[in-house]
Design a protein around this motif. Structure first.
Motif, PDB file in Angstrom:
ATOM      1  N   PRO A  19      68.955  48.064  89.534  1.00  0.00           N
ATOM      2  CA  PRO A  19      69.691  49.018  88.510  1.00  0.00           C
ATOM      3  C   PRO A  19      71.302  48.656  88.883  1.00  0.00           C
ATOM      4  O   PRO A  19      72.182  48.671  87.902  1.00  0.00           O
TER       5      PRO A  19
ATOM      6  N   LEU B 149      61.673  50.018  84.170  1.00  0.00           N
ATOM      7  CA  LEU B 149      61.542  50.038  82.819  1.00  0.00           C
ATOM      8  C   LEU B 149      60.130  49.899  82.489  1.00  0.00           C
ATOM      9  O   LEU B 149      59.306  49.122  82.777  1.00  0.00           O
TER      10      LEU B 149
ATOM     11  N   TYR C 125      63.311  54.232  80.919  1.00  0.00           N
ATOM     12  CA  TYR C 125      63.901  53.887  82.089  1.00  0.00           C
ATOM     13  C   TYR C 125      64.016  54.988  82.995  1.00  0.00           C
ATOM     14  O   TYR C 125      64.098  56.029  82.660  1.00  0.00           O
TER      15      TYR C 125
ATOM     16  N   ASP D 252      65.147  55.878  87.561  1.00  0.00           N
ATOM     17  CA  ASP D 252      65.554  55.355  88.792  1.00  0.00           C
ATOM     18  C   ASP D 252      65.542  56.190  89.846  1.00  0.00           C
ATOM     19  O   ASP D 252      64.996  57.307  89.775  1.00  0.00           O
TER      20      ASP D 252
ATOM     21  N   ASP E 172      66.706  59.533  83.937  1.00  0.00           N
ATOM     22  CA  ASP E 172      65.895  58.600  83.226  1.00  0.00           C
ATOM     23  C   ASP E 172      66.303  58.722  81.811  1.00  0.00           C
ATOM     24  O   ASP E 172      66.844  60.020  81.480  1.00  0.00           O
TER      25      ASP E 172
ATOM     26  N   LEU F   1      70.713  50.202  77.288  1.00  0.00           N
ATOM     27  CA  LEU F   1      70.608  50.863  78.657  1.00  0.00           C
ATOM     28  C   LEU F   1      71.569  50.420  79.746  1.00  0.00           C
ATOM     29  O   LEU F   1      72.195  51.157  80.334  1.00  0.00           O
TER      30      LEU F   1
END
Length: 147
Positions: A51, A63, A83, A85, A90, A140
């Motif tokens: 990321p 992803l 996505y 993390d 998200d 994104l």
């Protein structure tokens, strides 16, 4: 894609699109690895991301791409690019029915895993898999940079 009897096969068309999406997403500098699952007839692609390349300070991210070509060759696809993390953030861009939003084309986001999603209608410049993937990756990166 066509079935062995000469007709359209939505499963094969979806798999073919996901295969191309996996090959394409692997070319992005943020992608460490991408796999299609299950092997042989993909129903989704999962990409492991760095990321920080996209402007986030998260240690790890993913992803997930789902693609369904539709029941007929001329149907609009249903898809989700989602996505998440390690921070719990998200977000996703979807083109599918969702009871929480009126539009098939929408984004959804939540800052941490236990929060409710916020939904917004969106427009996509293309519903073709590869151009759409690059546009989503741009969105994104913009979203992660703005956080």
């Amino acid at each position: 894609m066509f079935a062995f009897d000469g007709g359209y096969d939505p499963g094969e068309a979806s798999h073919t699109a996901l295969l191309e999406l996996r090959r394409t997403v692997e070319r992005h500098p943020a992608v460490r690895h991408a796999t299609g699952e299950p092997p042989g007839q993909f129903i989704h692609v999962a990409a492991t991301l760095d990321p920080t390349v996209l402007g986030s300070d998260a240690d790890a991210g993913t992803l997930t791409i789902r693609w369904y070509a539709g029941e007929t060759a001329d149907a609009e696809p249903a898809f989700a690019f989602h996505y998440s993390d390690a921070t719990g953030f998200d977000c996703g861009w979807h083109h599918e029915p969702n009871p929480h939003v009126e539009e098939r084309a929408h984004s959804q986001e939540r800052p941490i895993a236990d929060d409710d999603y916020e939904y917004d209608a969106v427009e996509f410049g293309s519903l073709q898999p590869v151009p759409l993937l690059w546009a989503i990756l741009d969105r994104l990166e913009a979203r992660l940079t703005d956080r």
